[in-house]
Design a protein around this motif. Structure first.
Motif, PDB file in Angstrom:
ATOM      1  N   LEU A  17      -0.602   6.009  -7.159  1.00 54.63           N
ATOM      2  CA  LEU A  17      -1.979   5.136  -7.935  1.00 54.63           C
ATOM      3  C   LEU A  17      -3.039   5.001  -6.606  1.00 54.63           C
ATOM      4  O   LEU A  17      -3.983   4.740  -6.856  1.00 54.63           O
ATOM      5  N   ILE A  18      -2.678   5.200  -5.269  1.00 56.12           N
ATOM      6  CA  ILE A  18      -3.510   5.133  -4.206  1.00 56.12           C
ATOM      7  C   ILE A  18      -3.370   6.659  -3.550  1.00 56.12           C
ATOM      8  O   ILE A  18      -2.213   7.101  -3.562  1.00 56.12           O
ATOM      9  N   ASP A  50      -8.100  -5.075 -10.820  1.00 56.12           N
ATOM     10  CA  ASP A  50      -7.497  -4.135 -10.043  1.00 56.12           C
ATOM     11  C   ASP A  50      -6.039  -3.989 -10.196  1.00 56.12           C
ATOM     12  O   ASP A  50      -5.466  -2.897 -10.543  1.00 56.12           O
ATOM     13  N   LYS A  51      -5.452  -5.216 -10.048  1.00 53.60           N
ATOM     14  CA  LYS A  51      -3.954  -5.000 -10.003  1.00 53.60           C
ATOM     15  C   LYS A  51      -3.497  -4.695 -11.241  1.00 53.60           C
ATOM     16  O   LYS A  51      -2.587  -4.153 -11.433  1.00 53.60           O
ATOM     17  N   ARG A  74       4.286   9.297 -12.766  1.00 52.54           N
ATOM     18  CA  ARG A  74       4.362   7.825 -12.937  1.00 52.54           C
ATOM     19  C   ARG A  74       5.732   7.462 -13.984  1.00 52.54           C
ATOM     20  O   ARG A  74       6.097   6.591 -14.050  1.00 52.54           O
ATOM     21  N   GLN A  90       2.447   1.950  -3.441  1.00 50.07           N
ATOM     22  CA  GLN A  90       1.586   2.450  -4.457  1.00 50.07           C
ATOM     23  C   GLN A  90       0.972   3.986  -4.230  1.00 50.07           C
ATOM     24  O   GLN A  90       0.522   4.539  -5.135  1.00 50.07           O
ATOM     25  N   MET A 117      -1.061   1.262 -15.327  1.00 48.07           N
ATOM     26  CA  MET A 117      -1.197   2.897 -15.252  1.00 48.07           C
ATOM     27  C   MET A 117       0.080   3.076 -14.808  1.00 48.07           C
ATOM     28  O   MET A 117       0.698   4.476 -15.061  1.00 48.07           O
ATOM     29  N   ALA A 118       0.592   2.383 -14.109  1.00 50.60           N
ATOM     30  CA  ALA A 118       2.225   2.494 -13.725  1.00 50.60           C
ATOM     31  C   ALA A 118       3.132   2.731 -14.826  1.00 50.60           C
ATOM     32  O   ALA A 118       4.131   3.363 -14.926  1.00 50.60           O
ATOM     33  N   LYS A 175      -3.901  -1.250 -12.203  1.00 49.85           N
ATOM     34  CA  LYS A 175      -2.792  -0.432 -11.493  1.00 49.85           C
ATOM     35  C   LYS A 175      -1.387  -0.589 -12.190  1.00 49.85           C
ATOM     36  O   LYS A 175      -0.688   0.335 -12.428  1.00 49.85           O
ATOM     37  N   THR A 188       0.904  -1.437  -0.025  1.00 52.89           N
ATOM     38  CA  THR A 188      -0.041   0.067  -0.022  1.00 52.89           C
ATOM     39  C   THR A 188       0.831   1.422  -0.057  1.00 52.89           C
ATOM     40  O   THR A 188       0.635   2.291  -0.801  1.00 52.89           O
TER      41      THR A 188
END
Lengths: 285, 265
Positions: free
Chosen positions: A56-57, B175-176, A82, A51, B182-183, B179, A48
């Protein structure tokens, strides 16, 4: 001054019966060119946390600054962040999708807005760095071995030329040979390109051997944040939260207890060898 | 983001309805749904209302969870009501341009709307108080007689429970991967329709690959444990009727008779 994490809290599924506090008041300062290891038990909040570092979070409360700029500012471009903070997820080989390895590695640079030639150059360079032979470049990524797939996936992030490289458990599920290859590659990136590297791992051996700073996470909090030697001095506390010091550290304690006068602050095999030789040969040298 | 989606809306609570055998709940819901479409008069609906209100009260599930199920079908209800309102022939009440509202139209519109609302509320009592696994168990056992005419009941039930089990796993996986892409600079939110569909490829390909890999692994793991279909297979918690289930059947039958008797009034 690279990344500052200031009083960050994060709560999953806030306001429902399944509410979990994943991060609890995290304060960190990550300087340019550091090689940091983040260790912690499953569910300690390490994934967490990383990220958050590339947006991302979004933190429930608190702020994160990248080169002095607030990343939660409305004007701040998260996609640019990013590009500069590369994140390699756990089992990154699961994200491969293109028809050829080369095209897959081009995906990141193309998204950065580079033209085909330049993206191709970047992909070529990155694939060479991770040690994929050229005759594999135009094959399907799904035909590779597990270790090769993972190196291709890492190349996909390296091709974006990030300033900060974050890797979540990059050695999970690899054999010892594959593990060493990946870790050597990461060390080379750090040394040759001066990249800031953050390595998430639960293997004390990996972390102790390569990094110069360890952040220990436990139940969403930072438990220790220091150089490996200092962190592993607390090996009893680490055990209490389901972690451990590297095996050589235990060996040195054992030797000490049995009467051999060795230094116990040792975290790598090379250091252990030197210390034992010194203690055994002692004055004879 | 995707983590917040819940499918299968089981609401855990300690109530008589939760403890009932899933077969009773399946049968009861079936009877209730059929009765809704037989009832034509006010008294019938009063009976149905009492029955449903009683079940909701017994289930200890907050009423607002039931109402939640109504939201997605709001539009459907509106369209149904409008069609009934304008397109039923009969005594004209109001006439407006080419549209006519008839007495029968008003009746039908009201009737259909009430039926739909009751249908959703009634069935959500079942889905809120029964876990998906209990439901498939119940279905498997109730449909077992169909085995005689070569319907693969066990296989169907097993497929259903595996599919249900995989929904949260695949959501997490999506979801993983989202992400991770997106990274790497992927954009899932901007652009026109065509571009957005194209942008989904980096998400969909790995998702399908992973779904097939998981299916393969699961099949292998099941075979390694000697799974060979339903023949001779026993259950850890076999479904058996106890006293409260017989009482529930009695209540359902009384309701069925009442609704048949009063349905026309």
């Amino acid at each position: 001054m690279s990344i500052i994490v200031d009083k960050v809290n994060y709560v999953y599924s806030a306001g429902t019966a399944y509410e979990i506090k994943a991060l609890d008041d995290i304060n960190l300062k990550i300087e340019d060119g550091e090689f940091i290891g983040i260790i912690g038990h499953t569910g300690s909040g390490k994934s967490t946390l990383i990220q958050h570092l590339n947006g991302l979070i979004k933190a429930t409360s608190g702020s994160i600054y990248f080169h002095g700029q607030d990343i939660y500012d409305k004007k701040f471009d998260l996609r640019e962040l990013r590009n500069r903070v590369g994140l390699v997820f756990q089992y990154p080989e699961h994200q491969l999708f293109e028809t050829t390895i080369f095209d897959d590695v081009c995906f990141g640079p193309m998204n950065q807005g580079l033209d085909k030639n330049e993206a191709g150059l970047r992909a070529f360079e990155a694939l060479r760095q991770v040690g994929i032979p050229e005759d594999l470049f135009y094959q399907s990524p799904f035909d590779l071995s597990g270790g090769q797939k993972r190196r291709v996936a890492i190349a996909g992030v390296l091709a974006m030329k990030p300033e900060v490289l974050i890797l979540d458990e990059p050695t999970a599920g690899l054999d010892p040979g594959g593990r060493d290859e990946i870790l050597d590659l990461i060390t080379r990136m750090h040394r040759e390109r001066g990249m800031t590297v953050i390595l998430v791992s639960h293997s004390m051996e990996d972390v102790a051997k390569y990094v110069n700073r360890i952040i220990v996470m436990n139940q969403g909090r930072v438990m220790f944040d220091d150089v490996p030697k200092e962190v592993f001095k607390h090996y009893k506390e680490l055990e209490a939260v389901g972690l451990a010091a590297p095996q050589v550290t235990y060996l040195m304690h054992e030797l000490r207890d049995r009467g051999l006068n060795v230094d116990t602050d040792i975290t790598t095999i090379a250091e252990a060898r030197a210390a034992i030789m010194k203690a055994v040969l002692g004055g004879k040298h | 983001m995707l983590r917040d989606i819940t499918i299968g809306q089981y609401y855990p609570a300690d109530s008589v309805i939760h403890k009932l055998d899933p077969r009773v709940k399946l049968f009861g819901t079936l009877i209730y749904v059929i009765s809704l479409f037989c009832i034509k008069g006010v008294v019938g609906f009063v009976v149905a209302t009492f029955f449903m209100a009683g079940m909701i009260a017994l289930s200890k599930v907050p009423f607002k969870f039931m109402v939640k199920g109504l939201k997605p079908i709001m539009i459907l209800m509106l369209i149904t009501a409008l069609f009934n309102l304008f397109l039923t022939p009969g005594d004209v009440l109001v006439s407006f341009w080419v549209l006519e509202i008839t007495k029968e139209g008003v009746q039908n519109a009201v009737l259909m709307t009430i039926r739909l609302i009751y249908l959703i509320l009634g069935t959500s009592v079942m889905t809120l108080t029964t876990t998906p696994n209990q439901l498939t168990d119940g279905l498997e056992k109730s449909l077992r007689p169909l085995n005689k005419i070569k319907v693969p009941v066990h296989a169907i039930a097993m497929m259903m429970s595996i599919a249900l089990r995989f929904i949260p796993i695949l959501i997490e996986e999506t979801d993983k991967i989202m992400k991770a892409q997106m990274a790497r600079g992927a954009d899932f939110e901007n652009g026109n329709m065509l571009k957005r569909i194209k942008n989904m490829i980096p998400l969909l390909v790995p998702l399908f690959v992973s779904a097939f890999r998981r299916a393969d692994d699961l099949a292998m793991a099941m075979e390694a444990r000697c799974y060979s279909g339903g023949a001779g297979r026993t259950k850890m918690k076999p479904l058996t009727y106890v006293k409260r289930d017989y009482i529930a059947y009695a209540v359902i039958i009384v309701y069925l008779l009442l609704s048949l008797l009063c349905g026309r009034i």
